[in-house]
Design an enzyme around this catalytic site. Structure first.
Site, short mmCIF file in Angstrom:
data_model
loop_
_atom_site.label_atom_id
_atom_site.label_comp_id
_atom_site.label_asym_id
_atom_site.label_seq_id
_atom_site.Cartn_x
_atom_site.Cartn_y
_atom_site.Cartn_z
N HIS A 49 19.76 41.20 29.78
CA HIS A 49 20.26 42.63 30.34
C HIS A 49 20.68 42.50 31.85
CE1 HIS A 49 19.10 46.21 27.73
NE2 HIS A 49 18.45 45.18 27.03
N GLU B 18 26.53 45.99 24.47
CA GLU B 18 26.34 47.51 24.62
C GLU B 18 26.82 47.70 26.04
OE1 GLU B 18 22.20 46.46 24.75
OE2 GLU B 18 21.75 47.64 22.65
#
Length: 329
Positions: A40, A108
């Site tokens: 992330h 994403e």
């Protein structure tokens, strides 16, 4: 029967690198079989608070654990050119031969949009991922290669630090079309907890794609990332899910949302009932054991567990004593 392979899902969104590495070592000592580390650039919500670089964490995690390790999952399409992903994965495998795998996903916006310019819709993102796999596979051959494709260009080069065997590539998907392409072009599949009929459908498409590519689907790993919430009371387990992992209760696609602040606003609408069928929240380790065994019985070869609360040490110790020994492959 053999003991099941149950790994630790290290959430780099929730814990800084020093703390998560201590937890990986603790999980290894407690009997967890490996580490799946989240990739992330930003946490889902600001409260989670962290987002360290996955490849540095994995490099140290390998030295502090004994099992398998890999990113769950990296997007090879926007923040990093697939050639860089190939170099990172190859280097990790050279450091820890036979222990690593490369988990890939289509990305994403939360993590990728910062360098991507236009953020494409899902079909293009998926096509980009499969072309990236083509680039990575070329480089894993050890030959001098080049690439001139729809999405990526690479001038003639090779990987100079190369493992003896290519790193296995696992693709994360929960959709049947991508599952079939995964069977065709990858070495294994990663998915998340879902109703039995949906998992059966994903497995069927994965097997269909593998057979079309001349592979035996029975030899290809089927991997699950399973989110759960354990605490000393049911009420605390429920509260941990709502406050620490509200994204798990959001019943809509999240790939196009760009900011943790936006997720934070959506999190105010999340209620305990939103986790029904999506995450087990319980203080009873036997209830968790049965839930995990259910997925093993569906045919998963390895499961990586993520307890959503901050109570990682207590959870790792308890599950190491009371849950893992009772699970069978």
């Amino acid at each position: 029967m053999a003991q099941a392979k149950i790994g630790y899902a290290a959430m780099l969104e929730q814990f800084g690198p020093a703390e998560i590495l201590d937890l990986c070592a603790r999980a290894d000592a407690a009997g967890f079989s490996g580490v799946m580390a989240a990739d992330h650039l930003q946490p889902w919500v600001p409260r989670q608070g962290q987002a360290s670089f996955v490849w540095e964490v994995l490099a140290v995690a390998g030295a502090r654990t004994r099992g398998d390790l890999g990113p769950g999952v990296t997007c090879p399409s926007f923040r990093m050119h697939p050639a860089i992903v190939a170099q990172a994965a190859a280097t990790l495998e050279v450091m820890y031969p036979g222990r690593t795998w490369l988990g890939l996903g289509s990305g994403e916006a939360l993590n990728e949009h910062v360098v991507a310019g236009y953020w494409p819709e899902a079909p293009e993102r998926i096509n980009r991922m499969f072309e990236a796999i083509e680039v990575i596979s070329k480089l894993f051959s050890g030959k001098e290669v080049k690439h001139d494709g729809r999405f990526f260009k690479m001038e003639t080069c090779r990987l100079w630090t190369l493992p003896e065997k290519p790193v296995p590539i696992y693709i994360a998907t929960a959709g049947p079309v991508t599952a079939k392409r995964t069977g065709q072009f990858a070495d294994g599949i990663i998915t998340v907890g879902a109703p039995e009929e949906k998992i059966d459908g994903i497995f069927a498409k994965f097997a269909e794609g593998a057979r079309e590519a001349g592979k035996d689907p029975a030899t290809l790993p089927k991997i699950l990332q399973l989110h759960l919430s354990w605490a000393e009371t049911d009420a605390e387990a429920i509260a941990n899910a709502v406050t620490e992992w509200p994204n798990g209760g959001m019943r809509f696609p999240k790939q196009d949302i760009r900011s943790p602040r936006d997720f934070e606003q959506m999190a105010t609408l999340v209620r305990p009932e939103d986790f029904t069928g999506r995450m087990l929240m319980s203080a009873d380790p036997e209830v968790h054991r049965r839930e995990i065994q259910k997925f093993l019985d569906l045919g998963f070869d390895q499961i990586y567990l993520h307890n959503v609360g901050r109570n990682q040490a207590a959870w790792i110790d308890l599950f190491g004593r009371e849950v893992l020994p009772g699970l069978t492959a």
